[in-house]
Design a protein around this motif. Structure first.
Motif, PDB file in Angstrom:
ATOM      1  N   GLY A  65      68.913 -48.632  60.621  1.00 18.67           N
ATOM      2  CA  GLY A  65      70.027 -49.343  61.268  1.00 18.67           C
ATOM      3  C   GLY A  65      69.704 -50.809  61.449  1.00 18.67           C
ATOM      4  O   GLY A  65      70.538 -51.684  61.204  1.00 18.67           O
TER       5      GLY A  65
ATOM      6  N   GLN B 277      72.001 -49.508  57.965  1.00 17.75           N
ATOM      7  CA  GLN B 277      72.459 -48.188  57.526  1.00 17.75           C
ATOM      8  C   GLN B 277      71.930 -47.103  58.434  1.00 17.75           C
ATOM      9  O   GLN B 277      70.723 -46.870  58.478  1.00 17.75           O
ATOM     10  N   GLU B 278      72.831 -46.433  59.190  1.00 18.38           N
ATOM     11  CA  GLU B 278      72.457 -45.185  59.866  1.00 18.38           C
ATOM     12  C   GLU B 278      72.990 -44.045  58.985  1.00 18.38           C
ATOM     13  O   GLU B 278      73.383 -44.272  57.852  1.00 18.38           O
ATOM     14  N   HIS B 279      72.982 -42.806  59.525  1.00 15.08           N
ATOM     15  CA  HIS B 279      73.583 -41.675  58.789  1.00 15.08           C
ATOM     16  C   HIS B 279      72.863 -41.460  57.450  1.00 15.08           C
ATOM     17  O   HIS B 279      73.483 -41.160  56.424  1.00 15.08           O
ATOM     18  N   LEU B 280      71.528 -41.605  57.500  1.00 13.46           N
ATOM     19  CA  LEU B 280      70.730 -41.686  56.280  1.00 13.46           C
ATOM     20  C   LEU B 280      70.573 -40.377  55.545  1.00 13.46           C
ATOM     21  O   LEU B 280      70.470 -40.347  54.328  1.00 13.46           O
TER      22      LEU B 280
ATOM     23  N   SER C 177      72.547 -37.799  55.171  1.00  9.56           N
ATOM     24  CA  SER C 177      73.673 -37.482  54.294  1.00  9.56           C
ATOM     25  C   SER C 177      73.734 -38.453  53.121  1.00  9.56           C
ATOM     26  O   SER C 177      74.104 -38.072  52.003  1.00  9.56           O
ATOM     27  N   LEU C 178      73.353 -39.700  53.351  1.00  6.10           N
ATOM     28  CA  LEU C 178      73.298 -40.669  52.247  1.00  6.10           C
ATOM     29  C   LEU C 178      72.344 -40.176  51.154  1.00  6.10           C
ATOM     30  O   LEU C 178      72.621 -40.303  49.955  1.00  6.10           O
TER      31      LEU C 178
ATOM     32  N   THR D  45      69.519 -33.703  57.836  1.00  3.37           N
ATOM     33  CA  THR D  45      69.330 -34.145  59.214  1.00  3.37           C
ATOM     34  C   THR D  45      68.267 -35.231  59.263  1.00  3.37           C
ATOM     35  O   THR D  45      67.175 -35.051  58.747  1.00  3.37           O
ATOM     36  N   ARG D  46      68.605 -36.357  59.876  1.00  2.00           N
ATOM     37  CA  ARG D  46      67.606 -37.401  60.094  1.00  2.00           C
ATOM     38  C   ARG D  46      66.902 -37.168  61.420  1.00  2.00           C
ATOM     39  O   ARG D  46      67.538 -36.842  62.422  1.00  2.00           O
TER      40      ARG D  46
ATOM     41  N   GLN E  62      70.555 -50.385  67.659  1.00  2.00           N
ATOM     42  CA  GLN E  62      71.500 -51.491  67.585  1.00  2.00           C
ATOM     43  C   GLN E  62      72.188 -51.762  68.930  1.00  2.00           C
ATOM     44  O   GLN E  62      72.495 -52.903  69.245  1.00  2.00           O
TER      45      GLN E  62
ATOM     46  N   GLU F 190      69.634 -37.681  64.269  1.00  2.00           N
ATOM     47  CA  GLU F 190      70.738 -38.630  64.057  1.00  2.00           C
ATOM     48  C   GLU F 190      71.560 -38.281  62.840  1.00  2.00           C
ATOM     49  O   GLU F 190      71.011 -38.009  61.767  1.00  2.00           O
ATOM     50  N   ALA F 191      72.848 -38.234  62.999  1.00  2.00           N
ATOM     51  CA  ALA F 191      73.783 -38.123  61.880  1.00  2.00           C
ATOM     52  C   ALA F 191      75.079 -38.786  62.324  1.00  2.00           C
ATOM     53  O   ALA F 191      76.126 -38.154  62.397  1.00  2.00           O
ATOM     54  N   ALA F 192      74.957 -40.065  62.682  1.00  2.00           N
ATOM     55  CA  ALA F 192      76.107 -40.842  63.161  1.00  2.00           C
ATOM     56  C   ALA F 192      76.784 -40.091  64.315  1.00  2.00           C
ATOM     57  O   ALA F 192      76.086 -39.621  65.208  1.00  2.00           O
TER      58      ALA F 192
ATOM     59  N   LEU G  35      74.149 -31.929  65.598  1.00  8.53           N
ATOM     60  CA  LEU G  35      72.907 -31.620  64.893  1.00  8.53           C
ATOM     61  C   LEU G  35      71.752 -31.402  65.864  1.00  8.53           C
ATOM     62  O   LEU G  35      70.843 -30.616  65.582  1.00  8.53           O
TER      63      LEU G  35
ATOM     64  N   THR H  98      77.692 -48.894  60.379  1.00 10.74           N
ATOM     65  CA  THR H  98      76.460 -48.507  59.683  1.00 10.74           C
ATOM     66  C   THR H  98      76.413 -47.005  59.408  1.00 10.74           C
ATOM     67  O   THR H  98      75.508 -46.535  58.728  1.00 10.74           O
TER      68      THR H  98
ATOM     69  N   GLN I 115      76.366 -26.272  59.058  1.00  5.01           N
ATOM     70  CA  GLN I 115      76.187 -27.717  58.875  1.00  5.01           C
ATOM     71  C   GLN I 115      76.282 -28.037  57.388  1.00  5.01           C
ATOM     72  O   GLN I 115      75.760 -27.297  56.557  1.00  5.01           O
TER      73      GLN I 115
ATOM     74  N   SER J 130      76.894 -31.490  54.306  1.00  2.00           N
ATOM     75  CA  SER J 130      76.977 -32.919  54.014  1.00  2.00           C
ATOM     76  C   SER J 130      78.052 -33.173  52.958  1.00  2.00           C
ATOM     77  O   SER J 130      78.501 -32.257  52.273  1.00  2.00           O
TER      78      SER J 130
ATOM     79  N   LEU K  22      78.895 -40.138  51.501  1.00  2.00           N
ATOM     80  CA  LEU K  22      79.184 -41.055  52.591  1.00  2.00           C
ATOM     81  C   LEU K  22      80.452 -41.850  52.261  1.00  2.00           C
ATOM     82  O   LEU K  22      81.332 -42.017  53.103  1.00  2.00           O
TER      83      LEU K  22
ATOM     84  N   GLY L  70      80.731 -37.518  56.113  1.00  2.09           N
ATOM     85  CA  GLY L  70      79.453 -37.366  55.408  1.00  2.09           C
ATOM     86  C   GLY L  70      78.620 -36.230  55.988  1.00  2.09           C
ATOM     87  O   GLY L  70      77.779 -35.649  55.291  1.00  2.09           O
TER      88      GLY L  70
END
Lengths: 386, 386
Positions: free
Chosen positions: A56, A61-64, A66-67, A80-81, B57, B83-85, B91, B130, B242, B244, B247, B377
């Protein structure tokens, strides 16, 4: 011996200042290498757990997680991050391990990645400082070199540790890194090189500090059944420990003992049914030279306070009684923070598979990895076996 | 019926613009309430899993999970941030669930928190962006209102959905929120109020959008054995899914179907051994009114394209065939992004325990929660039962 979950594939990029490659290119490279090493296709992966500290702040970039699935053509599998500052990779490994033990998945990826060189160096230190206590440390200007310098100063005061002993950690790790083709630095250095390098935060000099790095690393984990079906050389996770401590240094009982390391180690040894004496090699979290000294003491490889002498005498060298950071450690291999915990497990795997080249340690039964977040607010310890 | 893991304690702060309280105060309040509700002490907690999107952030603080342990006097127990936004909470719940199923822990906390109002509103939108694809969406100026406006426009084009039907989601959720003392807004509104509110991203107006919020929420989860020992009114996790998706919106096969929702729902229904017809009430991810329409379609409560009509006819109201967002939803309860997935599980628990006050739905057997990250995403779906 625990044979419930195994590493059946490993992959990592070279670590370094990789200005010509993006975050997403790095993790695709590491992940593809891990899948190829495991000899399986991405469709067989049930889930991904990805460690990253602060994309971030570093790349907006968050939501990594899934990216990663998106750019690896692995949707709709879940991703899952996991974040715990510089221990993000170790926790991604532990969470992935847990997901297989839960019976919810058979084969998963545990990965870690960080792209740190896309922002100005001045911003990097500030971004990393968000792993410290914002209200009590970072908000008043404390940075990680400063926090670890306080630990070093206290270690010198309590135990007579010398700057030369600190430097000997860096010299050893550069020697090991010179034998690791994926390390950021591959040059040997001397005690004098360390002592004469620019002062960063007294008593820590530039060569006492791990670098700012880009990189990614990935593991394929499998259940016992799947591992035996898919893999001839599985590396078993014999123990997994994780613990927390206060974020702020001032709240700790001791500056020189990282309680999270002691507790995570205790859990991992207990689960594996062994003691520190059974460990044949270890990757420990040497973000600064002093951190390696605290780690080898807190993990029981030597007595509290003896880390400096122990290192100076060569006990943690490739030919020592307990080789530490055979990969070159964070200092030399590089420290893309979210990737570090996974890269440590890769070195453990290479050593246990007998594929560590010029830095191979013979007759290994157990290898330990130790990953720290911040100044010890989080620690993860894993023990691996053949 | 699955009775492996149960919710045995719930706690949450009021959601809103809580300028007089810090991130750490919020999670301590929610966590303490959950422990008190469960009737247990913090020493009995084996681990914490905390959902948070972007404190790096918003408040310059990563390494959040250990910070929680620190300020809750719960060290050295392990703590992991997930974290997943905006799906971070969902999650965290799933990871906590997994940790109990793995046998590694008996009693854990699943929590979520976000402090969003400490930065200027202009920065908030950028921080939230982000969660979109930085290289293909956010980098070119796309924001979440803009992305969801494209979904809404396409839904109107394909299915004849009207702005009045979108508005009816908001009117219903405000009505429900007016009965929820912890909701950010507790006022009823009319279709005209929505239609005449300022345009944000055509066709979405201000009252089509969930607000920017501060808040925290926490659950105590326990294994079946512990739950039966400690709790008289456990709420069981009957299913967890869950998934994905890409994005970036432009990579999807359809703009109006969130594939991650469909897939996560399929997994959760399968695990619970039920279909959408068995669900008595649901909390779905209404970050924008259009998101609720897509969700009720993708989860099978009505046919694809019929969400607008279905809502307009009152089918998702408190007295409808499938009450949706009885809590007021994200629109009215508030949307502190990392806390949302946990707060949804709290509403499900209140409903199943018969403690939902003026918004209580009678004779519930199964309640579903649906938490989305970004524009889809990530999606997490959980099904709860008595």
């Amino acid at each position: 011996m625990n044979q419930e979950v195994a590493i059946i594939g490993i992959g990592m990029t070279k670590f370094g200042e990789l200005w010509n490659r993006s975050f997403r290119q790095l993790f695709v490279e590491a992940g593809s290498e891990a899948l190829e090493d495991a000899g399986i296709k991405s469709e067989e992966i049930g889930a991904l757990f990805g460690g990253n500290m602060s994309a971030g702040q570093f790349i907006g970039q968050e939501h990594l997680a899934s990216l990663i699935m998106d750019h690896s053509n692995m949707t709709p599998q879940p991703a899952t991050r996991v974040e715990a500052a510089c221990a993000s990779g170790g926790l991604a490994l532990r969470t992935a391990y847990m997901s297989i033990k839960s019976g919810m998945h058979d084969v998963v990826i545990a990965a870690g990645a960080e792209k740190m060189t896309d922002v100005l160096p001045s911003k990097t230190t500030g971004a990393l400082a968000t792993a410290a206590d914002q209200e009590w440390e970072a908000g008043f200007g404390a940075t990680f070199p400063g926090l670890y310098a306080m630990i070093a100063r206290r270690h010198m005061h309590e135990f007579g540790t010398t700057e030369e002993q600190l430097a000997s950690v860096s010299v050893k790790n550069h020697y090991n890194g010179s034998k690791n083709p994926k390390a950021q630095f591959q040059n040997e250095i001397t005690i004098d090189d360390v002592l004469s390098s620019p002062m960063v935060a007294d008593p820590l000099k530039l060569f006492d500090c791990s670098p700012v790095s880009d990189g990614a690393a990935a593991l394929v984990l499998a259940s016992a059944e799947k591992a035996k079906e898919l893999c001839e050389n599985p590396v078993w996770i014999a123990g997994s420990g994780q613990a927390s401590d206060t974020l702020a240094l001032h709240s700790r009982k001791s500056l020189t003992t990282l309680n999270a390391t002691v507790e995570a180690g205790r859990q991992a040894y207990k689960q594996a049914g062994i003691t520190s004496k059974d460990i044949g090699a270890a990757e420990v979290h040497d973000c600064f030279t002093i951190a390696e000294l605290c780690a080898i003491e807190d993990l029981g490889f030597c007595e509290k306070g003896d880390g400096g002498k122990f290192t100076e005498q060569g006990e943690t060298g490739l030919k020592g009684s307990i080789p530490v950071n055979t990969s070159g450690g964070l200092k030399t291999k590089g420290h893309p923070v979210g990737a570090t915990g996974i890269a440590q497990a890769i070195e453990a795997s290479l050593q246990l598979r007998g594929e560590a080249g010029d830095r191979q340690i013979d007759d290994l039964e157990y290898v330990l990895t130790h990953n720290v977040g911040g100044s010890g607010g989080t620690a993860a310890v894993h023990i691996f076996s053949r």
